[in-house]
Design an enzyme around this catalytic site. Structure first.
Site, PDB file in Angstrom:
ATOM      1  N   ARG A  74       0.828  -1.204   0.000  1.00  0.00           N
ATOM      2  CA  ARG A  74       0.000   0.000   0.000  1.00  0.00           C
ATOM      3  C   ARG A  74       0.868   1.262   0.000  1.00  0.00           C
ATOM      4  O   ARG A  74       0.524   2.266  -0.642  1.00  0.00           O
ATOM      5  CB  ARG A  74      -0.912  -0.017   1.233  1.00  0.00           C
ATOM      6  CG  ARG A  74      -1.958   1.074   1.238  1.00  0.00           C
ATOM      7  CD  ARG A  74      -3.083   0.752   2.201  1.00  0.00           C
ATOM      8  NE  ARG A  74      -4.053   1.832   2.263  1.00  0.00           N
ATOM      9  CZ  ARG A  74      -4.216   2.634   3.323  1.00  0.00           C
ATOM     10  NH1 ARG A  74      -3.489   2.462   4.421  1.00  0.00           N
ATOM     11  NH2 ARG A  74      -5.104   3.589   3.294  1.00  0.00           N
ATOM     12  N   ASN A 106      -3.578   9.084   3.793  1.00  0.00           N
ATOM     13  CA  ASN A 106      -2.377   8.372   4.219  1.00  0.00           C
ATOM     14  C   ASN A 106      -2.280   8.160   5.729  1.00  0.00           C
ATOM     15  O   ASN A 106      -1.311   7.563   6.212  1.00  0.00           O
ATOM     16  CB  ASN A 106      -1.122   9.114   3.740  1.00  0.00           C
ATOM     17  CG  ASN A 106      -0.957   9.053   2.235  1.00  0.00           C
ATOM     18  OD1 ASN A 106      -1.390   8.095   1.604  1.00  0.00           O
ATOM     19  ND2 ASN A 106      -0.345  10.071   1.653  1.00  0.00           N
ATOM     20  N   HIS A 207      -5.924  -5.677  -2.899  1.00  0.00           N
ATOM     21  CA  HIS A 207      -6.767  -5.798  -1.715  1.00  0.00           C
ATOM     22  C   HIS A 207      -7.003  -7.258  -1.322  1.00  0.00           C
ATOM     23  O   HIS A 207      -7.786  -7.528  -0.416  1.00  0.00           O
ATOM     24  CB  HIS A 207      -8.113  -5.107  -1.947  1.00  0.00           C
ATOM     25  CG  HIS A 207      -8.034  -3.611  -1.861  1.00  0.00           C
ATOM     26  ND1 HIS A 207      -9.065  -2.782  -2.223  1.00  0.00           N
ATOM     27  CD2 HIS A 207      -7.025  -2.801  -1.467  1.00  0.00           C
ATOM     28  CE1 HIS A 207      -8.702  -1.523  -2.040  1.00  0.00           C
ATOM     29  NE2 HIS A 207      -7.463  -1.502  -1.587  1.00  0.00           N
TER      30      HIS A 207
END
Length: 354
Positions: A74, A106, A207
């Site tokens: 990520r 973030n 994911h």
């Protein structure tokens, strides 16, 4: 007879030539063009043990906590989508403003991921000197995160340099669509980065590992459950997130949360995608067929994922004499113009506050 043999021999030569040509074309199409300044053997002479050092360290990390694999993957995504793959997401803020890592999209990046990148940088500097950029380390760490959690192994072009500035809060928000986004929003956003629908669906497959905080998907649970969502799946999510302000976490892929595979797409076909941005890929006619093809063919997903990762990993890279090689991944080098500007701003701010 002789002329017949000659004709057959000539035919075989042409056939072999054409076969080799086809193979070479296929190999060339297996990966996107390499950005100028990057190469697949960039550190062969300056840091020959680069890849083994990174992989050996990450094997230790993931043995203790496989969840860190998703964190590193990520981190790479969030770096590349904002201002390109320049390691800017790693920078701390300064008097010029909050850093990218302080922007809302973030705030859920794993703190440990930043520490792992810096640990890798220190190990590489000890072995090779300061020759490997933090942006290249982030890219390599993401590649190994995929492989060491069960995904494909693949080579990546290296030679990125580290950026001297971080993106603004607004630029970060503009380039990282929230999980509540529909497919149209996602496709339009990534089209500006030359990523097509197949790339988008492939990258969304990241994911298949990792976790999410409740506030990233409670819009699908409250005040009422999204009718697209499988009822039992939604009922279980409500147990994890009993209110729309719950701060708990849950896995992104209920079938194999710690294994990089194609089960994420199986989830979508069963209406068990966690985010709107996930589930809508199976609802939207432009992407539904791609989701289905990946759900039934893991090899195809791996192939397209690698291709999309190579494209994404070369977005707006700095090379050659651009940028710098940071001595600390979270801080610009002391001799950089951008750093000096920051120091002046800090001093001015302190003077104002006195």
């Amino acid at each position: 007879m002789a002329s017949c043999k000659t004709a057959i021999f000539s035919f075989l030569l042409v056939s072999i030539f054409l076969s080799v040509s086809v193979i070479k074309v296929c190999e060339a199409q297996a990966r996107p063009p390499t950005a100028r300044g990057l190469s697949y053997n960039f550190y062969d002479k300056t840091c020959p043990k680069l890849k083994s050092i990174v992989r050996t360290e990450l094997k230790k990390v993931f043995k203790d906590d496989i969840g860190q694999a998703a964190g590193l993957l990520r981190l790479h995504f969030h770096d590349c989508f904002v201002q390109g793959c320049d390691g800017s997401v790693l920078l701390d803020g300064s008097a010029s403003g909050p850093s990218e890592k302080d922007a809302p999209p973030n705030l859920t990046l794993r703190a440990e991921a930043f520490k792992i990148i810096e640990k890798l940088r220190a190990l590489l500097e000890k072995s090779c000197g300061r020759v490997v950029s933090c942006s290249d380390i982030t890219t390599l760490a993401a590649r190994d995160a995929v492989f060491l959690s069960g995904g494909p192994d693949y080579n990546i072009p290296l030679g990125r340099r580290d950026g001297l500035t971080f993106a603004s809060r607004q630029a970060t928000l503009d380039n990282l669509p929230p999980p509540s986004s529909n497919t149209t929003t996602i496709l339009n956003s990534l089209a500006t980065k030359n990523l097509d629908p197949t790339d988008v669906v492939s990258l969304s497959g990241g994911h298949t590992i990792g976790i999410s905080h409740c506030n990233s998907f409670t819009n699908r649970l409250y005040p009422s459950q999204d009718p697209v969502m499988d009822k039992t799946f939604g009922k279980n999510l409500r147990l994890t997130c009993p209110t729309n302000t719950t701060v708990n976490t849950t896995v992104l892929d209920i079938r194999s949360p710690n294994t990089f595979d194609n089960k994420y797409y199986v989830d979508l076909m069963n209406r068990q995608g966690l985010f709107t941005s996930d589930q809508d890929l199976y609802t939207d006619t432009r992407t539904k067929g791609i989701v289905t093809s990946f759900a039934v063919n893991q090899g195809l997903f791996f192939e397209k994922f690698v291709f999309a990762m190579l494209k994404m990993g070369q977005l707006s890279v700095l090379t050659g004499n651009q940028g710098e090689i940071r001595a600390n991944c979270s801080v610009r080098n002391a001799n950089s113009k951008a750093f000096l500007t920051s120091v002046v701003e800090n001093v001015a701010q302190e003077f104002i506050e006195m």
